[in-house]
Design an enzyme around this catalytic site. Structure first.
Site, PDB file in Angstrom:
ATOM      1  N   ASP A   1      -1.834   3.084   2.757  1.00 26.64           N
ATOM      2  CA  ASP A   1      -1.065   3.137   3.989  1.00 26.64           C
ATOM      3  C   ASP A   1      -1.383   4.486   4.634  1.00 26.64           C
ATOM      4  OD1 ASP A   1       0.683   2.387   5.886  1.00 26.64           O
ATOM      5  OD2 ASP A   1       2.397   2.116   4.545  1.00 26.64           O
TER       6      ASP A   1
ATOM      7  N   PRO B   1       0.821  -1.212   0.000  1.00 26.86           N
ATOM      8  CA  PRO B   1       0.000   0.000   0.000  1.00 26.86           C
ATOM      9  C   PRO B   1       0.855   1.263   0.000  1.00 26.86           C
ATOM     10  CG  PRO B   1       0.015  -0.989   2.191  1.00 26.86           C
ATOM     11  CD  PRO B   1       0.768  -1.928   1.286  1.00 26.86           C
TER      12      PRO B   1
ATOM     13  N   GLN C   1      12.523  -1.736  -1.437  1.00 22.17           N
ATOM     14  CA  GLN C   1      11.597  -2.502  -0.593  1.00 22.17           C
ATOM     15  C   GLN C   1      12.181  -3.855  -0.170  1.00 22.17           C
ATOM     16  OE1 GLN C   1       9.206  -1.045   0.675  1.00 22.17           O
ATOM     17  NE2 GLN C   1       8.171   0.341  -0.723  1.00 22.17           N
TER      18      GLN C   1
ATOM     19  N   LYS D   1      18.820  12.169  -8.975  1.00 20.24           N
ATOM     20  CA  LYS D   1      17.534  11.763  -8.432  1.00 20.24           C
ATOM     21  C   LYS D   1      16.438  12.679  -8.959  1.00 20.24           C
ATOM     22  CE  LYS D   1      15.957  10.699  -3.977  1.00 20.24           C
ATOM     23  NZ  LYS D   1      15.485   9.332  -4.041  1.00 20.24           N
TER      24      LYS D   1
ATOM     25  N   LYS E   1      11.312  17.146  -7.323  1.00 20.79           N
ATOM     26  CA  LYS E   1      10.306  18.150  -7.658  1.00 20.79           C
ATOM     27  C   LYS E   1      10.902  19.545  -7.587  1.00 20.79           C
ATOM     28  CE  LYS E   1       5.820  16.223  -6.766  1.00 20.79           C
ATOM     29  NZ  LYS E   1       5.068  15.769  -5.633  1.00 20.79           N
TER      30      LYS E   1
ATOM     31  N   TRP F   1       5.378   0.075   9.615  1.00 22.40           N
ATOM     32  CA  TRP F   1       5.803  -1.064   8.793  1.00 22.40           C
ATOM     33  C   TRP F   1       5.268  -2.393   9.338  1.00 22.40           C
ATOM     34  CZ3 TRP F   1       7.607  -0.363   4.112  1.00 22.40           C
ATOM     35  CH2 TRP F   1       8.180   0.884   3.797  1.00 22.40           C
TER      36      TRP F   1
ATOM     37  N   TRP G   1       9.357  -3.189   2.776  1.00 27.15           N
ATOM     38  CA  TRP G   1       8.110  -3.949   2.787  1.00 27.15           C
ATOM     39  C   TRP G   1       8.319  -5.439   2.540  1.00 27.15           C
ATOM     40  CZ3 TRP G   1       4.549  -5.755  -1.294  1.00 27.15           C
ATOM     41  CH2 TRP G   1       3.310  -6.162  -0.768  1.00 27.15           C
TER      42      TRP G   1
END
Ligand SMILES: [Zn+2]
Length: 942
Positions: free
Chosen positions: A89, A50, A566, A603, A606, A530, A570
């Site tokens: 999440d 999620p 992840q 990277k 924004k 988590w 996760w």
């Protein structure tokens, strides 16, 4: 009522076309149909990690979403039921920090508690899903099928209740313990962070600090100092001990009238003042007899056993940097361990917001990083600093608020990873990793070195840890709302609990003993979020309170896909929780992607505006091109890629525009939208046999690749196939389709287009749907069809390799003609081919001759030869006449086009001379009647 996708457009507008497909799916309810038509007892289970809903989806989410769409679409077509439910999440620091900012709460935890946990959590609750419809719009636009309506949220009571149950299970298995551990800590958020939170990307930054060599006066030895090196002046305020390595060689040197003790291998630390003399040598273990005078005495001895001002030896001390002597304070993992072992005084002089405690009188209340200069000034004035130099190093920072972290000893609950480790490692053996090196590499190694998992957070917006504790320290762990009601002291208060966030249960007292005589209150912590995302497999189904049988039947899942970071987050937490509660792995196949970097390799950021909004690209070039770009790139083999917009535009041109052109050609001769069955027997014409063979070979190859989760190879083969159809099959077949009534050829072409739309359906769901609607079934969906099976009886390996071979010869002939300055329209008598392979079958040779406009090929096989081609460039009068005739055909066709004649319109054309021998063929091919005239021109239309 017809639900057709789109009329065949005369001009290709991919984004518009995709929108009409989206409309069709909506009207047709195709996603739901595609799930429902597959049997309940044949499930392919997919778990979706999620996402946090606090930011807009970025390129990385689109990458993940595409792979989470491609694989389930594939298995759906293979006959499996693949349910896909969206999850959110909702808890955790990101949202808490956002709300703190919005409510202008600068005072950390204190201010949140003054405001009221209920007010704070309500603010979190109302903000957490504010971007959900934006997400839904983006995810839908890129063609990902997922059920948003029945989504689960980690803040749902049902979800949280399952997490309680899971914790109770782990606790009963003895996998949970309470301890104090030195862990990275964010003083701004007042909460510890787990190692995998730090290990995820972007949690380090490079800073320049002072690195100071401190002097610690040795007791009982005149003018003698231990030199200890450190970058944290603030914890010199409470440094009760120093440590050396027992096996290292140390020396005492004389310099400037003082004596210094340091490691022999670190004498370079004295290089600023090079005149020194070594006067004594000792092994580190011998130095532990020394005592030193601490710099500060804010914390006097409290008991007789408590040691201060001592030197201890431990192997964690190295001579990699510094002096080989280190200062010990409780703010270091090894420090704390050694201090406990050696009975060193343990005091914490920093509070939970990173400020010095009242005992540190001169600087009480100051933030630790602010006090650094003051401490060094003070020690400098007292002549206790040997050297002070600038030092650049990388430090961990809070991944949300960017505050620099430090190690702090904290009371916390842990999952005992050490106890679980053999099982974690064993269960990993049952997981297939894509790419495979992650299994025993990044993931496997991570398991081997994993520390215990700190699962508690001193925060508010999360699932409360369900431990109720009496004053005497007796605990009851609650595993459900029912249990909470059963053991609540005030039954009335507990009766109406429907939400178990802190504000609703913190005040409820619980009997911690079965005799109901001892009252307990809940410990204040909440779970690390988590724990919640790792509990997704069972908590999203409210197991075991609901869906018991369904969950147990479909566990473990077949597939997850997330990006590489992840593996430490996760993927890891889900693995731990699954092994801890259910004794095995949660998933069978793990597809791991890399990271998409900006075009310049930095990277995506924004604030730097170094990338184009991916949705802008989708709106310009189409979601299919974007998807195919991602799925064919090495990012699907967990490598990083630099985002390349031009490649997407190339794919649009080389795949979808060409595919559209092929389709237009087909529609010219067969406008029908319903193919009357696929060709399943070998056709007569060699090119038809070849393309059908290629298509079926491709079916085998794509199936094998996708069975192995290799989207890169499957996508690349599909793209190459489009080129093959257009630059070979169609190029060589145009005339056949133009001249003859070629039903068999059209059946084959239609079959190829139909099968291709199926093979492309998982990766390019829009365009393949469009093709299906134009060729096979105007009202049906390609996504409801069964994955095609390769028919071996149509495959002809010899034919395929012959064709590959002659295509190489074609390239060579074209190059040789260009070099000799002879147009392709001019026929040549022969070519000589020398090749390491045998001559192709005569039918294939005929295709070659037609393409290269040559009368004869003389083929010599030489085993070790490189392929070579020699043209016979001698032109006989006959060859010249034929060349002129071909030139004429071309000119007449240009004239037809310019005059606006339709494909079948007959006409009369005047030409200055008529090549008698070729007149018939010219008239047949151009559909005109030739007459003599002064110059070429249209005489009449009929
Ligand atoms: Zn923070």
């Amino acid at each position: 009522m017809a639900k057709r996708v789109a009329l065949f457009p005369s001009k290709l507008e991919i984004p518009e076309l995709e929108k009409s497909v989206l409309e069709f799916w909506k009207k047709d309810d195709t996603f739901k149909k595609s799930v429902d038509q597959r049997p309940l007892d044949k499930q392919y289970v997919f778990y979706d990690g999620p996402p946090f809903a606090t930011g807009m989806p970025h390129a990385g989410h689109l990458l993940g979403s595409t792979s989470k769409d491609l694989i389930p679409r594939y298995w759906t077509m293979k006959g499996y039921r693949v349910e896909r439910i969206w999850g959110w999440d909702c808890h955790g620091l990101p949202i808490e920090n956002m709300i703190e900012g919005q409510l202008n709460l600068k005072g950390g935890k204190k201010q949140i508690e003054e405001l009221g946990i209920d007010v704070f959590n309500q603010a979190c609750r109302s903000e957490v899903l504010r971007l959900d419809s934006e997400w839904e719009r983006v995810i839908e636009r890129i063609g990902r099928w997922v059920d948003f309506d029945n989504n689960y949220k980690t803040m749902d009571t049902s979800y949280m209740e399952s997490v309680w149950w899971g914790f109770q299970q782990m606790n009963e298995k003895g996998l949970v313990y309470e301890g104090k551990k030195v862990i990275l800590y964010c003083p701004r958020c007042s909460t510890p962070l787990s190692n995998f939170e730090i290990a995820m990307d972007n949690s380090y930054s490079t800073v320049t600090d002072w690195a100071t060599t401190y002097k610690y006066k040795v007791v009982g030895q005149e003018n003698t100092y231990l030199l200890a090196w450190s970058t944290t002046p603030w914890n010199k305020l409470a440094t009760p001990a120093l440590a050396v390595n027992p096996d290292l060689q140390y020396v005492t040197v004389e310099q400037n009238g003082e004596k210094y003790i340091l490691a022999e291998s670190r004498l370079s630390m004295l290089h600023e003042k090079p005149e020194y003399k070594v006067v004594e040598k000792h092994l580190g273990s011998e130095l532990t007899a020394l005592k030193f005078e601490p710099h500060y005495d804010f914390y006097p001895n409290r008991t007789e056993n408590e040691r201060i001002g001592v030197l201890v030896a431990d192997s964690f001390v190295t001579d990699d940097e510094g002096t080989g002597v280190v200062t010990l304070a409780v703010y270091g993992e090894d420090d704390y361990r050694v201090m406990q072992k050696e009975n060193i005084q343990i005091v914490e002089h920093v509070d939970d917001e990173g400020k010095l405690k009242p005992e540190v009188k001169p600087w009480a209340g100051m933030f630790i990083l602010k006090v650094n200069d003051k401490v060094n000034e003070d020690l400098e004035a007292r002549n206790l600093i040997y050297a002070n130099v600038k030092y650049t190093h990388s430090v961990a920072e809070c991944y949300r608020c960017k505050t620099r972290l430090y190690y702090a000893p904290l009371p916390a609950w842990f999952i005992d990873i050490q106890k679980l480790k053999p099982d974690l490692i064993a269960a990993n053996e049952n997981i297939s990793w894509y790419p495979g090196h992650l299994k025993h590499g990044r993931f496997g190694k991570g398991l081997e070195t994993a520390p215990d998992w700190n699962i508690s957070r001193s925060r508010y917006w999360g699932t409360p840890i369900p431990i109720w504790r009496s004053k005497e320290g007796q605990d009851r762990v609650i595993g459900s709302i029912e249990e909470l009601k059963r053991w609540a002291v005030d039954q009335e208060a507990a009766k109406n609990v429907t939400d178990i966030h802190r504000e609703n249960i913190d005040s409820i007292e619980v009997w911690v003993d079965d005799a109901k005589t001892i009252v307990g209150r809940r410990v204040p912590e909440v779970f690390d979020c988590w724990v919640e995302s790792g509990s997704m497999p069972y908590a999203s189904r409210h197991y075991p309170f609901e869906n018991k049988e369904l969950f147990e039947k479909t566990y473990p899942a077949q597939f997850v896909s997330e990006y590489i970071a992840q593996t430490r987050a996760w993927f890891y937490t889900m693995h731990v929780i699954s092994v801890a509660i259910f004794g095995g792995n949660a998933v069978e196949n793990t597809l791991t992607t890399g990271t998409i970097m900006a075009a310049d390799g930095s990277k995506m950021s924004k604030s730097k505006r170094n990338f184009t909004d991916p949705m802008e690209i989708v709106e310009k070039m189409g979601a299919d091109s974007f998807r195919l770009y991602l799925m064919s790139s090495p990012v699907m083999r967990s490598e990083n890629i630099n985002f390349n917009e031009k490649e997407i535009s190339d794919i649009r041109k080389k795949v979808f525009v060409i595919w559209y052109n092929c389709l237009s050609f087909y529609k010219l001769y067969r406008p029908s939208e319903s193919l009357s069955g696929l060709v399943t027997t070998k056709p007569k014409h060699i090119l038809d046999r070849w393309i059908l063979s290629r298509t079926h070979t491709l079916i085998s190859e794509i199936t094998e690749a996708l069975d192995n989760y290799d989207t890169v190879s499957s996508s690349r083969q599909l793209m190459a196939f489009i080129t093959e159809i257009s630059t070979w099959y169609l190029r060589r077949s145009r005339d056949r389709f133009r001249v003859e009534d070629n039903q068999e050829g059209l059946d084959v072409f239609g079959t190829v287009l139909a099968l291709m739309s199926q093979l492309f359906a998982p990766v390019a769901p829009f365009f393949s749907e469009f093709v299906h609607s134009q060729v096979v079934d105007a009202d049906g969906s390609v996504h409801l069809t069964d994955w095609p099976e390769a028919l071996p009886e149509l495959q002809d390996q010899k034919l395929e390799s012959d064709m590959t071979n002659i295509r190489v010869i074609v390239e060579k002939v074209h190059a040789a003609r260009a070099e000799a300055g002879i147009k392709l329209r001019q026929p040549l008598a022969k070519i000589q081919v020398t090749a390491p392979y045998a001559e192709a079958d005569p039918e294939v040779i005929q295709v070659l001759l037609d393409e290269i406009n040559v009368k004869e090929v003389i083929w010599t096989k030489e085993d070790n030869a490189d392929l070579s081609v020699v043209l016979d460039t001698v032109l006989t009068p006959d060859l010249e006449a034929e060349g002129q005739a071909r030139e004429l055909i071309r000119n007449i066709q240009v004239l037809r086009k310019q005059s606006g004649l339709g494909r079948d319109d007959a006409a009369t054309v005047s030409v200055p001379s008529i090549p008698e021998k070729w007149q018939k063929e010219i008239e047949l091919k151009t559909k005109v009647k030739l007459v003599l005239g002064d110059e070429m021109g249209l005489v009449a239309k009929e």
